[in-house]
Design a protein around this motif. Structure first.
Motif, PDB file in Angstrom:
ATOM      1  N   VAL A 184      -9.171  -4.246  -3.825  1.00  0.00           N
ATOM      2  CA  VAL A 184      -8.959  -5.664  -4.099  1.00  0.00           C
ATOM      3  C   VAL A 184      -8.581  -6.358  -2.799  1.00  0.00           C
ATOM      4  O   VAL A 184      -7.943  -5.764  -1.931  1.00  0.00           O
ATOM      5  N   GLY A 185      -8.989  -7.592  -2.674  1.00  0.00           N
ATOM      6  CA  GLY A 185      -8.661  -8.388  -1.495  1.00  0.00           C
ATOM      7  C   GLY A 185      -8.294  -9.796  -1.893  1.00  0.00           C
ATOM      8  O   GLY A 185      -9.071 -10.488  -2.566  1.00  0.00           O
ATOM      9  N   TYR A 186      -7.095 -10.223  -1.498  1.00  0.00           N
ATOM     10  CA  TYR A 186      -6.607 -11.548  -1.886  1.00  0.00           C
ATOM     11  C   TYR A 186      -7.134 -12.624  -0.942  1.00  0.00           C
ATOM     12  O   TYR A 186      -7.175 -12.436   0.279  1.00  0.00           O
ATOM     13  N   GLN A 187      -7.550 -13.742  -1.528  1.00  0.00           N
ATOM     14  CA  GLN A 187      -7.985 -14.913  -0.767  1.00  0.00           C
ATOM     15  C   GLN A 187      -7.108 -16.088  -1.173  1.00  0.00           C
ATOM     16  O   GLN A 187      -7.079 -16.476  -2.342  1.00  0.00           O
ATOM     17  N   GLY A 188      -6.362 -16.613  -0.187  1.00  0.00           N
ATOM     18  CA  GLY A 188      -5.393 -17.661  -0.478  1.00  0.00           C
ATOM     19  C   GLY A 188      -6.006 -19.047  -0.530  1.00  0.00           C
ATOM     20  O   GLY A 188      -7.221 -19.225  -0.517  1.00  0.00           O
ATOM     21  N   THR A 189      -5.134 -20.039  -0.575  1.00  0.00           N
ATOM     22  CA  THR A 189      -5.544 -21.431  -0.635  1.00  0.00           C
ATOM     23  C   THR A 189      -4.737 -22.230   0.367  1.00  0.00           C
ATOM     24  O   THR A 189      -3.624 -21.831   0.762  1.00  0.00           O
ATOM     25  N   LEU A 190      -5.262 -23.383   0.800  1.00  0.00           N
ATOM     26  CA  LEU A 190      -4.549 -24.229   1.757  1.00  0.00           C
ATOM     27  C   LEU A 190      -3.347 -24.913   1.120  1.00  0.00           C
ATOM     28  O   LEU A 190      -2.444 -25.357   1.836  1.00  0.00           O
ATOM     29  N   ASN A 191      -3.348 -24.999  -0.191  1.00  0.00           N
ATOM     30  CA  ASN A 191      -2.208 -25.600  -0.887  1.00  0.00           C
ATOM     31  C   ASN A 191      -1.039 -24.624  -0.840  1.00  0.00           C
ATOM     32  O   ASN A 191      -1.114 -23.536  -1.402  1.00  0.00           O
ATOM     33  N   PRO A 192       0.087 -24.979  -0.180  1.00  0.00           N
ATOM     34  CA  PRO A 192       1.216 -24.052  -0.055  1.00  0.00           C
ATOM     35  C   PRO A 192       1.759 -23.588  -1.402  1.00  0.00           C
ATOM     36  O   PRO A 192       2.310 -22.497  -1.509  1.00  0.00           O
ATOM     37  N   GLY A 259       3.352 -11.289  -3.255  1.00  0.00           N
ATOM     38  CA  GLY A 259       3.669 -10.119  -2.459  1.00  0.00           C
ATOM     39  C   GLY A 259       2.723  -8.976  -2.755  1.00  0.00           C
ATOM     40  O   GLY A 259       1.512  -9.139  -2.754  1.00  0.00           O
ATOM     41  N   ARG A 260       3.275  -7.809  -3.042  1.00  0.00           N
ATOM     42  CA  ARG A 260       2.458  -6.623  -3.276  1.00  0.00           C
ATOM     43  C   ARG A 260       1.937  -6.633  -4.709  1.00  0.00           C
ATOM     44  O   ARG A 260       2.702  -6.588  -5.683  1.00  0.00           O
ATOM     45  N   LEU A 261       0.598  -6.666  -4.848  1.00  0.00           N
ATOM     46  CA  LEU A 261      -0.046  -6.692  -6.149  1.00  0.00           C
ATOM     47  C   LEU A 261      -0.398  -5.280  -6.606  1.00  0.00           C
ATOM     48  O   LEU A 261      -0.729  -4.409  -5.800  1.00  0.00           O
ATOM     49  N   SER A 262      -0.361  -5.080  -7.908  1.00  0.00           N
ATOM     50  CA  SER A 262      -0.867  -3.862  -8.528  1.00  0.00           C
ATOM     51  C   SER A 262      -2.113  -4.233  -9.320  1.00  0.00           C
ATOM     52  O   SER A 262      -2.067  -5.115 -10.178  1.00  0.00           O
ATOM     53  N   ALA A 286      -8.186   3.017 -13.357  1.00  0.00           N
ATOM     54  CA  ALA A 286      -7.875   3.331 -11.962  1.00  0.00           C
ATOM     55  C   ALA A 286      -7.011   2.205 -11.421  1.00  0.00           C
ATOM     56  O   ALA A 286      -7.174   1.044 -11.799  1.00  0.00           O
ATOM     57  N   THR A 287      -6.078   2.539 -10.522  1.00  0.00           N
ATOM     58  CA  THR A 287      -5.122   1.560 -10.009  1.00  0.00           C
ATOM     59  C   THR A 287      -5.093   1.596  -8.491  1.00  0.00           C
ATOM     60  O   THR A 287      -5.207   2.672  -7.878  1.00  0.00           O
ATOM     61  N   THR A 288      -4.946   0.440  -7.892  1.00  0.00           N
ATOM     62  CA  THR A 288      -4.759   0.333  -6.454  1.00  0.00           C
ATOM     63  C   THR A 288      -3.788  -0.806  -6.181  1.00  0.00           C
ATOM     64  O   THR A 288      -3.353  -1.505  -7.108  1.00  0.00           O
ATOM     65  N   HIS A 289      -3.448  -1.014  -4.916  1.00  0.00           N
ATOM     66  CA  HIS A 289      -2.478  -2.042  -4.546  1.00  0.00           C
ATOM     67  C   HIS A 289      -3.016  -2.864  -3.378  1.00  0.00           C
ATOM     68  O   HIS A 289      -3.851  -2.408  -2.599  1.00  0.00           O
ATOM     69  N   ALA A 290      -2.514  -4.067  -3.271  1.00  0.00           N
ATOM     70  CA  ALA A 290      -2.910  -4.961  -2.176  1.00  0.00           C
ATOM     71  C   ALA A 290      -1.811  -6.002  -1.977  1.00  0.00           C
ATOM     72  O   ALA A 290      -0.978  -6.232  -2.874  1.00  0.00           O
ATOM     73  N   TRP A 291      -1.830  -6.632  -0.833  1.00  0.00           N
ATOM     74  CA  TRP A 291      -0.862  -7.684  -0.537  1.00  0.00           C
ATOM     75  C   TRP A 291      -1.472  -9.043  -0.829  1.00  0.00           C
ATOM     76  O   TRP A 291      -2.617  -9.307  -0.480  1.00  0.00           O
ATOM     77  N   ALA A 292      -0.666  -9.882  -1.486  1.00  0.00           N
ATOM     78  CA  ALA A 292      -1.071 -11.266  -1.749  1.00  0.00           C
ATOM     79  C   ALA A 292       0.048 -12.161  -1.251  1.00  0.00           C
ATOM     80  O   ALA A 292       1.045 -12.405  -1.947  1.00  0.00           O
ATOM     81  N   LEU A 293      -0.104 -12.609  -0.029  1.00  0.00           N
ATOM     82  CA  LEU A 293       0.954 -13.394   0.612  1.00  0.00           C
ATOM     83  C   LEU A 293       0.524 -14.862   0.731  1.00  0.00           C
ATOM     84  O   LEU A 293      -0.627 -15.155   1.067  1.00  0.00           O
ATOM     85  N   PRO A 294       1.464 -15.795   0.479  1.00  0.00           N
ATOM     86  CA  PRO A 294       1.156 -17.232   0.598  1.00  0.00           C
ATOM     87  C   PRO A 294       1.213 -17.671   2.055  1.00  0.00           C
ATOM     88  O   PRO A 294       2.211 -18.236   2.512  1.00  0.00           O
ATOM     89  N   TRP A 295       0.127 -17.388   2.778  1.00  0.00           N
ATOM     90  CA  TRP A 295       0.143 -17.619   4.220  1.00  0.00           C
ATOM     91  C   TRP A 295       0.410 -19.071   4.576  1.00  0.00           C
ATOM     92  O   TRP A 295       1.146 -19.354   5.535  1.00  0.00           O
TER      93      TRP A 295
END
Length: 341
Positions: A184-192, A259-262, A286-295
């Motif tokens: 999984v890969g997180y894609q953020g938004t320009l809205n804080p 933060g850290r997503l499951s 199946a399970t994996t983890h990824a980071w989802a940070l509000p850049w």
């Protein structure tokens, strides 16, 4: 003289349940023909050929070809193994490709057939299962083929019409499927303060000996199970043959950057028997983890901290300068007082 180049399987239609009552047709400017299953002791108006046979067994069946055109039609006849296309549907390998399953076990009585205009011809074939055939599901088809040059005579076009053959060899049926390479890969938004999306990808691998289909969904959650969101995956194949792999990709919207997503993908496999009835198998996951940070929010916070630190530093420097000036003025006043004495 120009050489002709052959392009294989430009047109292929398989008579299956998706095409209605077991009939497939193809048409060009001057050729039209159809194929269907023969009516016999094995069934009437079948949508495809389906067999359940023991290793070493032999069975006779037939396909019917109808010439809907105005000229005699000579067609090649042969069997071929099946495979799953990139569109998730079943196709058959071309005649020049090696067949090791259904395509090698099904033998047409004739390698070609001549059908007069408005007439039909029955094409008998024999199914011969080897003694050492692998138990489980095998897929393929029996094909009629017509090769014609196109209008400018620079290529040959192979138009094929066939009927699907699903064959189950008796023995231990072990349906199994695995979820591999889940990411999984997180894609953020320009809205804080906004939510982003997550790209999900994984591979389904049929590790058993049965043809499978099914449905899948992926769920995401943050720390402590907060902010859970899920979505079903589309684009799964109509059927996945034993040994085949299928890449699945999808997007899940409304993901809180916590933060850290499951991430967990659940798959409900389905097996279809020879009669067309479906049975759901135990679900797998199946399970994996990824980071989802509000850049964007982090950048705003960093900028605010930087402003605060800058303001504090500037304020301290200004106080130091004022104190230095005051000390210098006092020192100068003391000197002047001493000199006046």
């Amino acid at each position: 003289m120009r050489h002709l180049k052959t392009t294989a399987a430009v047109v292929l239609a398989l008579a299956t349940t998706l095409l209605g009552a077991g009939t497939a047709s193809a048409a060009t400017d001057d050729v039209t023909w159809t194929v269907r299953t023969a009516s016999n002791d094995l069934g009437d108006s079948r949508t495809s050929f389906s067999y359940d046979l023991k290793p070493g067994a032999t069975l006779d069946d037939a396909m019917v070809v109808a010439n809907r055109g105005n000229a005699p039609l000579t067609l090649k006849v042969y069997a071929a193994d099946g495979f799953t296309t990139e569109a998730g549907q079943m196709d058959l390998v071309t005649k020049d490709a090696e067949s090791i399953g259904v395509g090698a076990w099904v033998h047409a009585e004739r390698a070609s057939v001549l059908v007069e205009p408005g007439k039909t011809a029955e094409l008998p074939f024999t199914v011969q299962i080897p003694e050492n055939a692998t138990p489980g599901d095998h897929a393929g088809g029996i094909i009629t083929s017509l090769t014609q040059a196109d209008s400018d005579e620079t290529i040959n076009v192979d138009r094929r019409l066939g009927i699907q053959i699903k064959l189950r060899v008796d023995g231990d049926l072990k349906p199994a499927v695995a979820i591999e390479d889940l990411s999984v890969g997180y894609q953020g938004t320009l809205n804080p303060a906004g939510k982003g999306s997550t790209e999900v990808s994984y591979t389904l691998r049929n590790t058993g000996n049965a043809i499978l289909s099914g449905s899948a969904a992926t769920s995401l959650k943050g720390p402590f199970g907060w902010f859970k969101v899920s979505a079903g995956q589309s684009g799964l194949p109509q059927q996945l043959l034993p040994g085949e792999r299928w890449k699945v990709t999808g997007t899940i919207a409304g993901v809180v950057p916590s933060g850290r997503l499951s991430a967990t993908t659940h798959l409900l496999p389905v097996i279809t028997d020879a009669a067309g009835s479906t049975t759901s198998l135990p679900a797998i996951s199946a399970t994996t983890h990824a980071w989802a940070l509000p850049w964007t929010l982090l950048l705003v916070i960093v900028a605010l901290i930087a402003l605060i630190v800058t303001a504090v530093v500037v304020s301290r420097r200004n106080r130091a300068r004022r104190k230095a000036r005051e000390d210098a003025r006092v020192e100068e006043a003391v000197k002047e007082a001493l000199q006046a004495q």
